[in-house]
Write a protein that holds these residues in place. Structure first.
Motif, PDB file in Angstrom:
ATOM      1  N   THR A 136       0.834  -1.209   0.000  1.00  0.00           N
ATOM      2  CA  THR A 136       0.000   0.000   0.000  1.00  0.00           C
ATOM      3  C   THR A 136       0.870   1.262   0.000  1.00  0.00           C
ATOM      4  O   THR A 136       0.476   2.280  -0.561  1.00  0.00           O
ATOM      5  N   ARG A 141       1.571   6.142  -1.406  1.00  0.00           N
ATOM      6  CA  ARG A 141       2.323   7.201  -0.721  1.00  0.00           C
ATOM      7  C   ARG A 141       2.456   8.451  -1.604  1.00  0.00           C
ATOM      8  O   ARG A 141       2.316   9.573  -1.131  1.00  0.00           O
ATOM      9  N   HIS A 163       1.135  -8.555   7.274  1.00  0.00           N
ATOM     10  CA  HIS A 163       2.234  -7.765   7.859  1.00  0.00           C
ATOM     11  C   HIS A 163       3.543  -8.513   7.572  1.00  0.00           C
ATOM     12  O   HIS A 163       3.622  -9.728   7.775  1.00  0.00           O
ATOM     13  N   MET A 198      -9.086   0.021   3.332  1.00  0.00           N
ATOM     14  CA  MET A 198      -7.724   0.153   3.886  1.00  0.00           C
ATOM     15  C   MET A 198      -7.332   1.620   4.058  1.00  0.00           C
ATOM     16  O   MET A 198      -6.602   1.973   4.994  1.00  0.00           O
ATOM     17  N   ILE A 202      -5.407   3.603   7.307  1.00  0.00           N
ATOM     18  CA  ILE A 202      -4.118   4.312   7.289  1.00  0.00           C
ATOM     19  C   ILE A 202      -4.326   5.725   7.841  1.00  0.00           C
ATOM     20  O   ILE A 202      -3.527   6.229   8.635  1.00  0.00           O
ATOM     21  N   ALA A 205      -4.264   5.881  11.465  1.00  0.00           N
ATOM     22  CA  ALA A 205      -2.914   5.733  12.040  1.00  0.00           C
ATOM     23  C   ALA A 205      -2.106   7.018  11.926  1.00  0.00           C
ATOM     24  O   ALA A 205      -1.250   7.284  12.774  1.00  0.00           O
ATOM     25  N   TRP A 269      -0.365  -2.886  11.204  1.00  0.00           N
ATOM     26  CA  TRP A 269       0.647  -2.565  10.184  1.00  0.00           C
ATOM     27  C   TRP A 269       0.676  -1.049   9.960  1.00  0.00           C
ATOM     28  O   TRP A 269       1.752  -0.439   9.906  1.00  0.00           O
ATOM     29  N   ALA A 270      -0.519  -0.450   9.830  1.00  0.00           N
ATOM     30  CA  ALA A 270      -0.587   0.992   9.547  1.00  0.00           C
ATOM     31  C   ALA A 270       0.058   1.785  10.688  1.00  0.00           C
ATOM     32  O   ALA A 270       0.804   2.742  10.448  1.00  0.00           O
ATOM     33  N   HIS A 273       3.833   1.637  10.654  1.00  0.00           N
ATOM     34  CA  HIS A 273       4.474   2.367   9.545  1.00  0.00           C
ATOM     35  C   HIS A 273       3.943   3.793   9.410  1.00  0.00           C
ATOM     36  O   HIS A 273       4.063   4.394   8.344  1.00  0.00           O
ATOM     37  N   ALA A 274       3.392   4.305  10.503  1.00  0.00           N
ATOM     38  CA  ALA A 274       2.772   5.636  10.419  1.00  0.00           C
ATOM     39  C   ALA A 274       3.768   6.692   9.936  1.00  0.00           C
ATOM     40  O   ALA A 274       3.409   7.596   9.173  1.00  0.00           O
ATOM     41  N   TRP A 277       4.595   7.596   5.812  1.00  0.00           N
ATOM     42  CA  TRP A 277       3.730   8.282   4.836  1.00  0.00           C
ATOM     43  C   TRP A 277       4.078   9.766   4.708  1.00  0.00           C
ATOM     44  O   TRP A 277       3.547  10.449   3.841  1.00  0.00           O
TER      45      TRP A 277
END
Ligand SMILES: NC(=O)c1ccc[n+]([C@@H]2O[C@H](COP(=O)([O-])OP(=O)(O)OC[C@H]3O[C@@H](n4cnc5c(N)ncnc54)[C@H](OP(=O)(O)O)[C@@H]3O)[C@@H](O)[C@H]2O)c1
Length: 278
Positions: A136, A141, A163, A198, A202, A205, A269-270, A273-274, A277
């Motif tokens: 994603t 991004r 993940h 999804m 995100i 997050a 996961w989101a 990995h915050a 982005w």
């Protein structure tokens, strides 16, 4: 000692962490040992040194992108070195017709790599993940740098994305646990999620009101190609979306059954990995 190929990648780095956390010793293969920056105690080795790196190894992880055309040679060297176990990663769609596997258009050869390992004559385990949640980031991004809307095709398409740490934990378990020998283990995230579902997860997050807006597939495909994606890959991806749009996404329970805890949800996961982005 365990030898990890593809060690600097999306799966390789968390796999090294998972092995270290179990007290295992790790050698890690990279084309650039000088810059790999592996954790303390991990021996970095170049592919040219693989023959000596295989000495004393209890399990070899065969990464399909790193090994690819060299897989036959790699498994032969592993056999000569007396390596008692190979663990290979492929993909959940590896038994599908080859022209239904979009990643082949980018050069991946999961089917051939898995086959070479299974035919090696050495004890093996194959781990077959669903799509990585990490995709994603690559997909969205760029767009999210310019606003809170992701424009894309087939918002209703669902996948149980996984993940990368769950993939890594399963491969580590396969390396460390002989009870899984000879198994092809399909692993997925815990639940099917549509592409349009999804995006707000995100957003949650990263504290932004993100939304998905569907655009016609042809328009989206043209944009992806303009942004540098291979045309054959984009067409194969669109064909996959169309073909599987009305099918329920595959969800397996192998993570929970084998690792004894649920697969990590997409929201985890989101959150993990915050920062990616920005
Ligand atoms: N993305 C998904 O949704 C998904 C799902 C299931 C299965 N898969 C499969 O998983 C594989 C990708 O895994 P990944 O994301 O962990 O890979 P990755 O991070 O792209 O690559 C792993 C490592 O392999 C080495 N490498 C990359 N390209 C190479 C090349 N052409 N020749 C030699 N070495 C190379 C690189 O290490 P160095 O530069 O350090 O040498 C890289 O860090 C593919 O086979 C894909 O089809 C992907």
């Amino acid at each position: 000692m365990y030898l990890v190929t593809g060690a600097t990648g999306i799966i390789g780095r968390p796999l090294i962490e998972a092995l270290l956390s179990e007290g295992a010793e790790v050698r890690a293969v990279t084309r650039d040992p000088a810059t790999a920056a592996f954790p303390a105690g991990v021996e970095a080795v170049a592919p040219e040194s693989i023959r000596s790196a295989l000495r004393g190894v209890r399990g070899l992880f065969v990464h399909p992108r790193a090994a690819k055309d060299d897989t036959d040679k790699l498994v032969q060297l592993a056999a000569e070195a007396g390596v008692p176990k190979l663990v290979v990663m492929s993909a959940i769609n590896v038994d599908d017709p080859l022209d239904h596997q979009p990643s082949r258009r980018n050069g991946d050869r999961n089917a051939e790599v898995e086959r070479a390992v299974i035919d090696s004559g050495l004890p093996w385990i194959a781990v077959r993940p669903s799509s990585f949640a990490m995709n994603t980031l690559a997909m969205w991004r760029g767009q999210l740098a310019f606003g809170d809307t992701v424009r894309g095709p087939y918002g209703g398409f669902t996948e149980a994305v996984i993940h990368e740490r769950d993939v890594a934990d399963m491969i580590a378990r396969a390396l460390l646990d002989d009870s899984l020998l000879g198994r092809k283990i399909a692993i997925t995230g815990p639940e099917p999620l549509s592409l349009e579902a999804m995006v707000p997860i995100i957003g949650e997050a990263i504290g932004r009101p993100l939304r998905f807006q569907e655009v016609p597939a042809e328009l989206a495909a043209q944009g992806m190609i303009r942004n540098g994606l291979d045309e054959g890959f984009v067409q194969a991806l669109m064909a996959r979306y169309r073909r599987e749009l009305d099918q329920p996404a595959t969800v397996t329970t192998e993570i929970e059954t084998i690792l004894g805890r649920p697969a990590r949800p997409f929201a985890t996961w989101a959150a993990d990995h915050a920062g990616a982005w920005a």
